[in-house]
Scaffold this active site. Structure first.
Site, PDB file in Angstrom:
ATOM      1  N   THR A  29      36.294 -91.933 138.275  1.00  0.00           N
ATOM      2  CA  THR A  29      36.825 -91.196 139.421  1.00  0.00           C
ATOM      3  C   THR A  29      36.569 -91.906 140.743  1.00  0.00           C
ATOM      4  O   THR A  29      37.412 -91.878 141.642  1.00  0.00           O
ATOM      5  CB  THR A  29      36.174 -89.790 139.461  1.00  0.00           C
ATOM      6  OG1 THR A  29      36.518 -89.127 138.253  1.00  0.00           O
ATOM      7  CG2 THR A  29      36.632 -88.970 140.633  1.00  0.00           C
ATOM      8  N   ASP A  72      38.945 -94.799 132.367  1.00  0.00           N
ATOM      9  CA  ASP A  72      38.193 -93.547 132.301  1.00  0.00           C
ATOM     10  C   ASP A  72      37.061 -93.781 131.307  1.00  0.00           C
ATOM     11  O   ASP A  72      37.269 -94.370 130.245  1.00  0.00           O
ATOM     12  CB  ASP A  72      39.105 -92.418 131.805  1.00  0.00           C
ATOM     13  CG  ASP A  72      38.417 -91.070 131.860  1.00  0.00           C
ATOM     14  OD1 ASP A  72      38.829 -90.242 132.686  1.00  0.00           O
ATOM     15  OD2 ASP A  72      37.480 -90.841 131.066  1.00  0.00           O
ATOM     16  N   SER A  73      35.880 -93.335 131.623  1.00  0.00           N
ATOM     17  CA  SER A  73      34.733 -93.740 130.794  1.00  0.00           C
ATOM     18  C   SER A  73      34.765 -93.126 129.401  1.00  0.00           C
ATOM     19  O   SER A  73      34.003 -93.540 128.532  1.00  0.00           O
ATOM     20  CB  SER A  73      33.414 -93.443 131.505  1.00  0.00           C
ATOM     21  OG  SER A  73      33.142 -92.077 131.517  1.00  0.00           O
ATOM     22  N   GLN A 292      17.848 -80.701 120.757  1.00  0.00           N
ATOM     23  CA  GLN A 292      18.954 -80.208 121.583  1.00  0.00           C
ATOM     24  C   GLN A 292      18.462 -79.784 122.970  1.00  0.00           C
ATOM     25  O   GLN A 292      19.260 -79.600 123.875  1.00  0.00           O
ATOM     26  CB  GLN A 292      19.621 -79.016 120.885  1.00  0.00           C
ATOM     27  CG  GLN A 292      20.321 -79.423 119.612  1.00  0.00           C
ATOM     28  CD  GLN A 292      20.920 -78.255 118.838  1.00  0.00           C
ATOM     29  OE1 GLN A 292      21.116 -77.177 119.383  1.00  0.00           O
ATOM     30  NE2 GLN A 292      21.241 -78.483 117.587  1.00  0.00           N
TER      31      GLN A 292
HETATM   32  N1  ASP Z   1      36.590 -88.788 133.542  1.00  0.00           N
HETATM   33  C1  ASP Z   1      35.937 -89.569 134.548  1.00  0.00           C
HETATM   34  C2  ASP Z   1      35.229 -90.723 133.854  1.00  0.00           C
HETATM   35  O1  ASP Z   1      34.198 -90.560 133.282  1.00  0.00           O
HETATM   36  C3  ASP Z   1      34.993 -88.735 135.318  1.00  0.00           C
HETATM   37  C4  ASP Z   1      34.238 -89.424 136.413  1.00  0.00           C
HETATM   38  O2  ASP Z   1      34.353 -90.586 136.687  1.00  0.00           O
HETATM   39  O3  ASP Z   1      33.467 -88.743 137.077  1.00  0.00           O
HETATM   40  O4  ASP Z   1      35.749 -91.810 133.873  1.00  0.00           O
END
Ligand code: ASP
Length: 356
Positions: A29, A72-73, A292
């Site tokens: 993001t 995107d991760s 957990q």
């Molecule tokens: N979906 C995004 C990612 O992990 C979320 C972020 O960057 O905060 O790439």
């Protein structure tokens, strides 16, 4: 291997830069901007000074390696971990510190993996990202980026203040392999329940030197980059069926299971459950028990419901996070075949990820 491009940004002209920092931009993001139609698209890093003009005050030599297609991760995998690790390894002597810009969703996995991959690291490797794109008015990207760069370039007596892999996010610096993403809406996205915060940033950055890894520079950096992906996470829940556990423990070529148990490492005592785990271990599958609960630790044998696990050879994961457990298991299985060596290495800390 992904394609990437490299650019150089000098913020110190006409003075000499105070430090050289390599920024590796993988996506997420943070690097998003709105296009003409309002859609979010990855930004061109060469325009970083337009988005964060205050970077000029840092007087640095910034080199940016940018994934050609910022990702995107959720799509980051061990091949990408290897690419990031290789970039740090290849450029290790050219830079004073490293900043990795990464999506927040799997940042704790990549950063944990990196802490195991970079043996003898004695420079800062700071991961950061953002909850809101850099183009948004209220974005957290600018503060996260500037402070991460500042930490990566901070030195006392000509030595880096931080010489380990960390996540900097929302005013706190955390040990990477103790961190997890705990929040998808608010800015305080990361927590490290079982290890103190390494630094807080306010008017000044307040470092807690006693809990930061001490600086040791005698040895060469070694990159570990063999991951075995024949692993699985088995999360327990009340009512889990025999069929589910059988299918998971009998996955062809399976070598490792991270089992997420209840409380301090407890699991059902049903004979079918223990028997399926026992058979998997007998076949050579390594089972690592993590809790957990984000805080506390696994102590097998404390309750009757974990005594059997201890007896059949499940490995106690102490206070490992899930992110550390799975990346450490993949790495050790990638490097070792001997079950006893695997067991021993899993139980010993590599880079401060568990408390003995
Ligand atoms: N979906 C995004 C990612 O992990 C979320 C972020 O960057 O905060 O790439």
């Amino acid at each position: 291997m992904r394609d990437y491009s490299k650019i150089n940004i000098i913020t110190s002209v006409p003075k000499e830069p105070e430090a050289s920092i390599l920024i590796i931009y993988t996506g997420g993001t943070l690097g998003m901007v709105h296009d003409k139609n309002g859609a979010l698209i990855p930004f061109d890093f060469s325009s970083i000074l337009d988005h964060v003009p205050s970077l000029r005050q840092l007087e640095l030599n910034l080199t940016v390696i940018s994934f050609e297609k910022p990702t995107d991760s959720s799509n980051i995998n061990p091949d990408d971990w290897n690419m990031i690790g290789q970039m740090i390894h290849d450029h290790y002597h050219e830079f004073d510190g490293f900043v990795v810009l990464h999506g927040t969703d799997t940042m704790a996995f990549t950063a944990s993996a990196m802490s195991f991959m970079l043996e003898n690291l004695d420079k800062p490797v700071i991961f950061t990202g953002a909850q809101l794109p850099i183009s948004s008015l209220r974005s957290d990207a600018r503060e996260n980026l500037i402070t991460a760069i500042e930490i990566a370039s901070s030195r006392i007596n000509n030595k880096p203040i931080v010489s380990e892999v960390c996540i900097y996010f929302d005013y706190v610096l955390l040990r990477a392999n103790r961190s997890k993403k705990v929040e998808s809406l608010h800015f305080d996205a990361f927590q490290s329940e079982n290890y103190p915060v390494l630094a807080e940033s306010g008017v000044v950055i307040n470092y807690h030197h006693a809990v930061i890894k001490s600086f040791q520079s005698e040895k060469d950096l070694i990159l570990h980059n063999k991951f075995d992906r024949n692993v699985v996470i088995l999360k327990l829940y009340p009512g889990i069926t025999e069929d589910v556990v059988r299918v998971i423990t009998q996955i062809p070529n399976l070598r490792g299971i991270v089992m997420e148990t209840f409380g301090s490492g407890n699991a059902p005592t049903s004979p079918w459950f223990i028997e399926l785990l026992r058979k998997a271990i007998e076949k050579g599958v390594t089972i690592l028990n993590v809790s957990q609960c984000p805080g506390g630790r696994v102590v097998q044998g404390r309750y009757d419901t974990s005594q059997q696990l201890q007896r059949i050879g499940v490995i106690e994961g102490a206070d490992l996070t899930l992110e550390s457990a799975i990346s450490k298991l993949m790495l050790i299985l990638g490097e070792e075949q001997d079950i006893e060596i695997i067991r021993k290495r899993l139980m010993e800390p590599i880079s401060g990820e568990l408390t003995l």
